[in-house]
Design an enzyme around this catalytic site. Sequence first.
Site, PDB file in Angstrom:
ATOM      1  N   ARG A 121      34.399  16.592  20.292  1.00 39.02           N
ATOM      2  CA  ARG A 121      34.832  17.985  20.012  1.00 39.02           C
ATOM      3  C   ARG A 121      33.702  18.877  19.513  1.00 39.02           C
ATOM      4  NH1 ARG A 121      39.608  15.411  18.070  1.00 39.02           N
ATOM      5  NH2 ARG A 121      41.152  15.491  19.714  1.00 39.02           N
ATOM      6  N   LYS A 143      26.724  30.378  26.848  1.00 42.23           N
ATOM      7  CA  LYS A 143      27.526  30.067  28.038  1.00 42.23           C
ATOM      8  C   LYS A 143      27.104  28.687  28.532  1.00 42.23           C
ATOM      9  CE  LYS A 143      28.755  34.538  29.996  1.00 42.23           C
ATOM     10  NZ  LYS A 143      28.621  35.437  31.159  1.00 42.23           N
ATOM     11  N   GLU A 185      15.452  37.928  36.057  1.00 39.84           N
ATOM     12  CA  GLU A 185      16.252  38.169  34.840  1.00 39.84           C
ATOM     13  C   GLU A 185      15.514  39.126  33.893  1.00 39.84           C
ATOM     14  OE1 GLU A 185      19.370  37.226  34.508  1.00 39.84           O
ATOM     15  OE2 GLU A 185      19.646  35.379  35.651  1.00 39.84           O
ATOM     16  N   LYS A 227      19.196  40.395  24.610  1.00 36.76           N
ATOM     17  CA  LYS A 227      20.384  39.560  24.844  1.00 36.76           C
ATOM     18  C   LYS A 227      21.094  39.248  23.526  1.00 36.76           C
ATOM     19  CE  LYS A 227      22.480  35.787  27.261  1.00 36.76           C
ATOM     20  NZ  LYS A 227      22.442  34.837  28.362  1.00 36.76           N
ATOM     21  N   ARG A 241      29.397  42.543  26.982  1.00 39.58           N
ATOM     22  CA  ARG A 241      28.565  41.454  27.540  1.00 39.58           C
ATOM     23  C   ARG A 241      28.583  41.430  29.073  1.00 39.58           C
ATOM     24  NH1 ARG A 241      27.715  35.230  25.388  1.00 39.58           N
ATOM     25  NH2 ARG A 241      26.377  34.604  27.119  1.00 39.58           N
ATOM     26  N   ASN A 245      26.051  40.709  33.607  1.00 41.43           N
ATOM     27  CA  ASN A 245      26.377  40.210  34.947  1.00 41.43           C
ATOM     28  C   ASN A 245      25.856  41.142  36.036  1.00 41.43           C
ATOM     29  OD1 ASN A 245      27.733  38.034  33.829  1.00 41.43           O
ATOM     30  ND2 ASN A 245      29.627  39.197  33.630  1.00 41.43           N
ATOM     31  N   HIS A 248      25.151  39.940  39.518  1.00 46.18           N
ATOM     32  CA  HIS A 248      25.678  38.574  39.659  1.00 46.18           C
ATOM     33  C   HIS A 248      26.864  38.482  40.626  1.00 46.18           C
ATOM     34  CE1 HIS A 248      22.941  37.767  36.471  1.00 46.18           C
ATOM     35  NE2 HIS A 248      23.348  36.524  36.285  1.00 46.18           N
ATOM     36  N   HIS A 252      26.056  35.648  43.059  1.00 50.60           N
ATOM     37  CA  HIS A 252      26.805  34.386  43.090  1.00 50.60           C
ATOM     38  C   HIS A 252      27.385  34.142  44.478  1.00 50.60           C
ATOM     39  CE1 HIS A 252      27.630  33.888  38.482  1.00 50.60           C
ATOM     40  NE2 HIS A 252      26.404  33.585  38.823  1.00 50.60           N
ATOM     41  N   HIS A 265      18.564  30.637  41.861  1.00 52.47           N
ATOM     42  CA  HIS A 265      19.514  31.531  41.193  1.00 52.47           C
ATOM     43  C   HIS A 265      18.906  32.932  41.007  1.00 52.47           C
ATOM     44  CE1 HIS A 265      22.681  32.864  38.509  1.00 52.47           C
ATOM     45  NE2 HIS A 265      21.784  33.161  37.589  1.00 52.47           N
TER      46      HIS A 265
HETATM   47  P1  NAD Z   1      16.571  24.918  37.083  1.00 57.38           P
HETATM   48  O1  NAD Z   1      17.134  24.469  35.820  1.00 57.38           O
HETATM   49  O2  NAD Z   1      17.058  24.293  38.338  1.00 57.38           O
HETATM   50  O3  NAD Z   1      14.984  24.768  37.000  1.00 57.38           O
HETATM   51  C1  NAD Z   1      14.215  25.158  38.100  1.00 57.38           C
HETATM   52  C2  NAD Z   1      13.240  24.056  38.544  1.00 57.38           C
HETATM   53  O4  NAD Z   1      12.131  24.068  37.666  1.00 57.38           O
HETATM   54  C3  NAD Z   1      13.797  22.660  38.523  1.00 57.38           C
HETATM   55  O5  NAD Z   1      13.329  21.961  39.658  1.00 57.38           O
HETATM   56  C4  NAD Z   1      13.201  22.050  37.257  1.00 57.38           C
HETATM   57  O6  NAD Z   1      13.065  20.664  37.330  1.00 57.38           O
HETATM   58  C5  NAD Z   1      11.864  22.732  37.222  1.00 57.38           C
HETATM   59  N1  NAD Z   1      11.245  22.885  35.912  1.00 57.38           N
HETATM   60  C6  NAD Z   1      11.843  23.232  34.766  1.00 57.38           C
HETATM   61  N2  NAD Z   1      10.919  23.446  33.823  1.00 57.38           N
HETATM   62  C7  NAD Z   1       9.721  23.205  34.378  1.00 57.38           C
HETATM   63  C8  NAD Z   1       8.386  23.289  33.928  1.00 57.38           C
HETATM   64  N3  NAD Z   1       8.098  23.726  32.702  1.00 57.38           N
HETATM   65  N4  NAD Z   1       7.388  22.955  34.765  1.00 57.38           N
HETATM   66  C9  NAD Z   1       7.665  22.571  36.051  1.00 57.38           C
HETATM   67  N5  NAD Z   1       8.899  22.509  36.543  1.00 57.38           N
HETATM   68  C10 NAD Z   1       9.917  22.833  35.719  1.00 57.38           C
HETATM   69  O7  NAD Z   1      16.765  26.506  37.293  1.00 57.38           O
HETATM   70  P2  NAD Z   1      16.742  27.747  36.291  1.00 57.38           P
HETATM   71  O8  NAD Z   1      16.337  28.883  37.122  1.00 57.38           O
HETATM   72  O9  NAD Z   1      16.021  27.448  35.053  1.00 57.38           O
HETATM   73  O10 NAD Z   1      18.280  27.926  35.893  1.00 57.38           O
HETATM   74  C11 NAD Z   1      19.256  28.264  36.828  1.00 57.38           C
HETATM   75  C12 NAD Z   1      20.592  27.860  36.276  1.00 57.38           C
HETATM   76  O11 NAD Z   1      20.852  28.590  35.074  1.00 57.38           O
HETATM   77  C13 NAD Z   1      21.764  28.137  37.196  1.00 57.38           C
HETATM   78  O12 NAD Z   1      22.609  27.030  37.207  1.00 57.38           O
HETATM   79  C14 NAD Z   1      22.460  29.316  36.543  1.00 57.38           C
HETATM   80  O13 NAD Z   1      23.832  29.365  36.811  1.00 57.38           O
HETATM   81  C15 NAD Z   1      22.172  29.065  35.096  1.00 57.38           C
HETATM   82  N6  NAD Z   1      22.236  30.265  34.242  1.00 57.38           N
HETATM   83  C16 NAD Z   1      22.957  30.174  33.109  1.00 57.38           C
HETATM   84  C17 NAD Z   1      23.025  31.259  32.265  1.00 57.38           C
HETATM   85  C18 NAD Z   1      23.743  31.155  30.968  1.00 57.38           C
HETATM   86  O14 NAD Z   1      23.904  32.162  30.280  1.00 57.38           O
HETATM   87  N7  NAD Z   1      24.189  29.981  30.580  1.00 57.38           N
HETATM   88  C19 NAD Z   1      22.324  32.444  32.581  1.00 57.38           C
HETATM   89  C20 NAD Z   1      21.596  32.487  33.745  1.00 57.38           C
HETATM   90  C21 NAD Z   1      21.542  31.375  34.577  1.00 57.38           C
HETATM   91  N1  GLY Z   2      23.760  35.441  31.805  1.00 53.61           N
HETATM   92  C1  GLY Z   2      24.900  36.227  31.463  1.00 53.61           C
HETATM   93  C2  GLY Z   2      25.413  35.979  30.089  1.00 53.61           C
HETATM   94  O1  GLY Z   2      24.875  35.180  29.365  1.00 53.61           O
HETATM   95  O2  GLY Z   2      26.378  36.574  29.698  1.00 53.61           O
END
Ligand code: NAD
Ligand code: GLY
Length: 358
Positions: A121, A143, A185, A227, A241, A245, A248, A252, A265
């Site tokens: 939990r 998130k 971003e 943010k 908030r 998006n 997005h 998406h 992404h």
């Molecule tokens: P990712 O996590 O897939 O990382 C991108 C690539 O970079 C991967 O292959 C990873 O192994 C590699 N990598 C990571 N750090 C590295 C480093 N320092 N050196 C070399 N390689 C490295 O992609 P991302 O763009 O970081 O994240 C995308 C994800 O985030 C999506 O799933 C998206 O939905 C999510 N997201 C979430 C939020 C949120 O608020 N929670 C906001 C935006 C995006």
């Molecule tokens: N990336 C959008 C949010 O965190 O709300």
Amino acid sequence: METVTVELSERSYPIAIGAGVLDGLGERVRALRCGRRAAVVTNPAVASLYGASVVDSLESASFEPTLIEIPDGEEHKNLAWFGFLHDHMLQAGLDRESPVIALGGGVVGDLAGFSAATLLRGVPFVQVPTTLLAQVDSSVGGKTGVNHANGKNLIGTFYQPHLVWIDVHTLRSLPERQVRAGMAEVIKYAVILSPGLFERLEEGIECVMRLDDDVLVDVVRLCCELKAKVVSEDEREAGLRSILNFGHTVGHAVEVLTDYREYLHGEAIAIGMVFASRLSAAKGHCAGKTAARITALIRRAGLPTEIPDGLDGEVLAAAIKADKKVSSGKIKFVAVAEIGRTRFDHLTCEEIVADAGY
Ligand code: NAD
Ligand code: GLY
């Protein structure tokens, strides 16, 4: 070291940003006063670069960390790997005081965060983002979740980390395409909240993409501040908030329609931001010149700007409809009013597509 605080009363937490600070993680986690057993969730690529430093740092601070790897890639952000994490965390003997540390990009952060939120939990959670996208956006704000065959991030929860620890040096190993995706971003924050940042990017976006320590720490801090302010005002996306998006809705849909394989992404969000800017201009919410400035900056970052060939309006509208943000048949579409200011437009999926000329 710079610190930004996400103000959420008793759940407030610091975002610490510096260059070459990974070794200091263990001491800082110890200050959270959590249990000794810890899980570090990462993937093989990131583990080979930074796994040993993080484990050493935690061990030096008297933790007993278990490194748990999930395969690299968005396609693994699903319930199967979420279950895998729980299995391994329980096998490692984690208890309610044990911190879960996400070491990696947004995929690792979202999946590890959702696991931390639900294990027993809820256990202490620390984000150590290693992509630009994760440092300026996904590691902040709580998130967490996984994708479903029906769409992105359809299963998840809000669960704030207890600490975000950002070392911009980790970006030195990031492939250039990933740096560009992260810039999407950064541009988003500039468009929706900061004319000053937007002008700075117009003056020298290349300077940020060279990854100099001082510039990076400054830009990452600025995005985190923007943010943090939004999240502090509206943690659960009841209103304000939603501006985060921006881009997005269509982004998406593009990701889903291309099976998460063609675009990163950030690249999909870049296409979505251009779409949203042009739609804003077409509907008279902003000047055509504003949409053109946004498109030009995104193009300069080396990001895609156009909906891929072969995705017609009907298909796009259907994909938008499947998004979790549709409510009573309408989308709260984030439109641009001017650089640094947005407004909401409540539109059906068909209107979004038709008004943009698809
Ligand atoms: P990712 O996590 O897939 O990382 C991108 C690539 O970079 C991967 O292959 C990873 O192994 C590699 N990598 C990571 N750090 C590295 C480093 N320092 N050196 C070399 N390689 C490295 O992609 P991302 O763009 O970081 O994240 C995308 C994800 O985030 C999506 O799933 C998206 O939905 C999510 N997201 C979430 C939020 C949120 O608020 N929670 C906001 C935006 C995006
Ligand atoms: N990336 C959008 C949010 O965190 O709300």
